[in-house]
Each structure stands twice: as C-alpha cells, then as structure tokens.
Design a protein around this motif. Structure first.
Motif, PDB file in Angstrom:
ATOM      1  N   PRO A  13     173.314 140.157  58.305  1.00 28.09           N
ATOM      2  CA  PRO A  13     173.232 140.296  59.759  1.00 28.09           C
ATOM      3  C   PRO A  13     174.531 140.854  60.335  1.00 28.09           C
ATOM      4  CG  PRO A  13     173.653 138.021  59.194  1.00 28.09           C
ATOM      5  CD  PRO A  13     173.545 138.765  57.892  1.00 28.09           C
ATOM      6  N   GLY A  14     174.866 142.087  59.934  1.00 24.73           N
ATOM      7  CA  GLY A  14     176.118 142.707  60.347  1.00 24.73           C
ATOM      8  C   GLY A  14     177.172 142.692  59.268  1.00 24.73           C
ATOM      9  N   ARG A  15     177.070 141.745  58.343  1.00 24.06           N
ATOM     10  CA  ARG A  15     177.902 141.693  57.135  1.00 24.06           C
ATOM     11  C   ARG A  15     177.171 140.820  56.110  1.00 24.06           C
ATOM     12  NH1 ARG A  15     180.277 139.143  54.201  1.00 24.06           N
ATOM     13  NH2 ARG A  15     182.249 140.249  54.390  1.00 24.06           N
ATOM     14  N   GLU A 349     172.312 133.494  64.792  1.00 24.96           N
ATOM     15  CA  GLU A 349     170.863 133.288  64.801  1.00 24.96           C
ATOM     16  C   GLU A 349     170.335 132.997  63.401  1.00 24.96           C
ATOM     17  OE1 GLU A 349     169.173 136.735  66.572  1.00 24.96           O
ATOM     18  OE2 GLU A 349     169.897 136.278  68.592  1.00 24.96           O
ATOM     19  N   VAL A 350     170.900 133.657  62.400  1.00 24.77           N
ATOM     20  CA  VAL A 350     170.474 133.403  61.024  1.00 24.77           C
ATOM     21  C   VAL A 350     170.940 132.023  60.565  1.00 24.77           C
ATOM     22  CG1 VAL A 350     170.777 134.131  58.610  1.00 24.77           C
ATOM     23  CG2 VAL A 350     170.363 135.839  60.386  1.00 24.77           C
ATOM     24  N   PHE A 351     172.130 131.605  61.022  1.00 24.87           N
ATOM     25  CA  PHE A 351     172.708 130.318  60.627  1.00 24.87           C
ATOM     26  C   PHE A 351     172.910 129.424  61.861  1.00 24.87           C
ATOM     27  CE2 PHE A 351     174.190 133.422  57.475  1.00 24.87           C
ATOM     28  CZ  PHE A 351     173.839 132.800  56.281  1.00 24.87           C
ATOM     29  N   PRO A 352     171.857 128.839  62.412  1.00 23.74           N
ATOM     30  CA  PRO A 352     172.024 127.950  63.573  1.00 23.74           C
ATOM     31  C   PRO A 352     172.889 126.745  63.198  1.00 23.74           C
ATOM     32  CG  PRO A 352     169.807 127.773  62.650  1.00 23.74           C
ATOM     33  CD  PRO A 352     170.451 128.939  61.973  1.00 23.74           C
ATOM     34  N   LEU A 378     164.282 135.057  59.292  1.00 23.03           N
ATOM     35  CA  LEU A 378     165.151 136.021  59.948  1.00 23.03           C
ATOM     36  C   LEU A 378     166.134 136.627  58.949  1.00 23.03           C
ATOM     37  CD1 LEU A 378     165.945 137.351  62.606  1.00 23.03           C
ATOM     38  CD2 LEU A 378     167.444 135.393  63.074  1.00 23.03           C
ATOM     39  N   ALA A 379     166.649 135.817  58.031  1.00 21.53           N
ATOM     40  CA  ALA A 379     167.591 136.313  57.029  1.00 21.53           C
ATOM     41  C   ALA A 379     166.971 137.429  56.201  1.00 21.53           C
ATOM     42  CB  ALA A 379     168.039 135.168  56.125  1.00 21.53           C
TER      43      ALA A 379
END
Length: 402
Positions: A13-15, A349-352, A378-379
């Motif tokens: 998610p961006g990295r 969001e991936v890791f709440p 989501l991941a």
C-alpha cells in the motif's frame, strides 16, 4: 493452543510489507511484521519455505521454546533475514498469548511504567531555512522531540531530505539510485542548522540528528563536539558500528549523547557498546532484532549500564511493529524515546490499529494483544513492487556508506 495454520502476506500500500499470520485451533490468531526494506521477499521465502512447516502442531503458548528452537536449531543462525523472520513469529505468538489472556500486551509484559510514549518526528528541507520551517510545523503538531535533517550545499541529494515531508520513503527505485557524498561539506554545514534552530526556537524542544553511518570515529567526535552547545537529544548512527570499539574514540572527544543500532540483529551486535557505556541509546528494533523475546534481553542488559531504548520506527516497519514497540515502550523501565514516522492512509487502512498520537506522545489502547490487525482483503489489492534503498559514492566514484 495448538498452531493449526500460518501464512505469509505480502502487500504494497505505497511500500512493501511482509506479515505472518499464525492461527490456533481455538480460532485465536496473531500477526507479526516481517518487513526488511529492499529484501522483503527473502524473508517471505524464509518464513514460508523453512519456518512455517516447523510451526504447525506446536503449542503457541510456548513462546520461549519456539524462539530457541528456531534460533539454536538453525546452524546458520542470526543475520537480518533470519532474525526478522524469527521476530515476526515471536510477535505473532505474543499477540496470541495476550489475546488468550484477554489483556493488552503491555499488561502481559508487566504493566505500565508510563502513561504515554514520547516520540520524535522527522523535519527536513533542502535548505536550513526550509528545515527550520518544518521543525516549526512539527512543534505546531505537538511534538516535543524532532529529528532535523537538511540538504548539503553542492550535493544533489542528502539522506533524510524528501519531497514528501510527512511520509518519507527512501526505497525509491526499481534498481538502486546512486547518490553522491562529501563529508567535508556535511561537517561544515550541520552545525549551522542546529545553531539556527536553537536561535529560532530556543531549548524547549528536544532536537535529534541522524548521520546515517557516514563518518569515521574521529570525524564523529569532531561533529559531536561542534554540536555540544546546541544540546542534542542524540547524534544517531555517527559511524558504522561493526567496529564497536571505535565508539571509544568518539567518547573521548564529545559529550553529545550517542544512539546506534537500528541495523543490529542481536544482542551480540551491541554487547560491547552497552557494557563499556559507549552509547546512550540502543535503537535495535523488535522486527529486526528477533522479536519481543530477544529485545527484552537487550533492554535488560542496557538497563544495567544506564543505556536507554530508542527504537527505530521508520515507515519501512509496518504498524504491527509500531504497535508491538509501543506496548514494549509502555512497559520497559529504561525507556528513552520512540521514533515515529507516520504511515500513509493506505497503510493505516490495511493495518487498522488502536494507538493514538496526543501532544507529543503515542498512547496504546487496551485491545487484547498488540492492538494491530490486518485487512487481508484490502492487502490483496496491493501487489508487491520491487524497490531498493539508494547507494552512496564519493565524488571520485568510490562506494561509500549510504
């Protein structure tokens, strides 16, 4: 609590992040971070191909025995890949044990030693003036401690200076970017930054600086001495620490506090530094130092020698590591400070997670476990993208430390 399944989840998610999820027969699961910046798939393979097959059927509550099994049982023990994989399993097992006990992880470790964890943010700019402005922005956000980095005149790029001032990610290309380095220019310029910061903001905030392993011991001693009037909280990674006794020379020349260790993988990497009181803060992180079980040993050793913790907390560590570190920080008696680089909204969001930022501190929640979860659906939408950290060369082309 027999382990019945475990899997590796790679997401970007961006990295890139690598996560292990361990599931017990009771339906309780734990997650651990296995991210090693620029070498993510090596850890993912080590977990999936070599460690997970040995996990199935074991009692998830036997954390110490499992740690020893994977450490002592591996003839080729240690190293960043192996210790990162072991850390992921260890953190996931602590997550399971705390959930089974229905308590937040810090309670399982021994309870609170403090109400909040002081953190530092990263302010940077291409010029001294830009960095001074960014430090002011972090002060306005409530930070009590701020790392300050600035561009060096004559160099096209400098470590710690980024276009995005809040979500710094140094792994910036499909193949390594080559940067140029000049020690003399750097040593001349850095004191100007901190003189200007103290003239502008006074001494009410803690200021930190990261050299990123680019000096020799005598150069580091000179820089530390030049910075003494500005009372830094610490000077980080002044030299490459493979030669631990090199820090003796730095100590002879400066009283500026020293921090090191984010690339360390075990207690053996910092034993001499701690026992000879050559450093003031140990930065070995839970994810690269074998997990909570092993970092706890380092912290206990450090406590005997008046060395405090100052865990690495860059964006290449997932919120899982931050959550686990904050529970550890909340408990550990010799806490110093915690690095806190904010993750992007996509990562969050991936890791709440349940930790929150309040007036310069991160506060852990009371969710059972380490308080971080993963949204697997989501991941799965964010596929792995190869990315390397930069490399450094001197002006004559010689390879140097990045």
């Amino acid at each position: 609590m027999k382990i019945v399944d475990a899997k590796v989840i790679v997401t970007c998610p961006g990295r890139n992040f690598v996560t292990i999820k361990i599931i017990t027969e009771d339906g309780i699961y734990g997650i651990g971070d296995a991210t090693l910046n620029g070498r993510e798939l090596a850890v993912a393979s080590y977990l999936a191909d070599h460690l997970i097959p040995c996990l199935i059927g074991r009692d998830a509550g036997q954390i110490e025995d499992i740690w020893q099994f994977f450490y002592r049982g591996a003839y080729w023990r240690g190293g960043p890949v192996g210790m990162t994989a072991l850390a992921a399993i260890d953190v996931a097992l602590w997550d399971i044990k705390a959930k089974a006990a229905n308590m937040p992880l810090y309670q399982l470790l021994g309870g609170r030693s403090r109400s909040g964890v002081m953190v530092y943010g990263h302010a940077n700019g291409n010029t001294v003036e830009e960095t001074v402005e960014e430090v002011g922005r972090y002060i306005d956000m409530g930070y009590k401690a701020i790392r300050a980095q600035t561009g060096v005149p004559g160099l096209a790029s400098t470590y710690g200076v980024s276009k995005d001032k809040l979500f710094y990610e140094p792994a910036d290309a499909d193949l390594p970017t080559e940067n140029e380095w000049d020690t003399a220019r750097y040593l001349e310029h850095v004191p100007t930054l901190f003189r200007t910061l103290r003239d502008t903001y006074g001494y009410d905030r803690h200021l930190l600086h990261d050299v990123h392993h680019r000096l020799t011991p005598i150069e580091a001693g000179r820089l530390g001495k030049d910075l003494e009037p500005f009372r830094l909280f610490w000077l980080e990674d002044a030299v490459s620490a493979e030669l631990q006794e090199g820090f003796r020379l730095i100590r002879q020349h400066t009283t500026t506090p020293l921090a090191v260790g984010e690339v360390f993988a075990s207690i053996h990497n910092c034993h001499q530094l701690i026992t000879e009181q050559l450093i003031d803060y140990i930065r070995t992180t839970i994810v690269h130092g074998g997990g909570i079980s092993h970092i706890r040993r380092i912290a206990h050793l450090a406590e005997l020698y008046h060395v405090r913790t100052g865990f690495h907390g860059a964006t290449d560590l997932s919120p899982i590591t931050m959550g686990a570190a904050l529970h550890f920080d909340t408990w550990v008696p010799n806490f110093g400070i915690q690095e806190y680089m904010r993750h992007t909204p996509e990562t969050d969001e991936v890791f709440p997670h349940d930790y929150t930022f309040e007036d310069g501190y991160l506060i852990v929640g009371d969710t059972p476990g380490h308080g971080v979860d993963i949204n697997e659906e989501l991941a799965a939408k964010y596929e792995y993208e190869r990315a390397y950290l930069p490399v450094n060369r001197l002006s004559d082309g010689t390879m140097f430390n990045w």
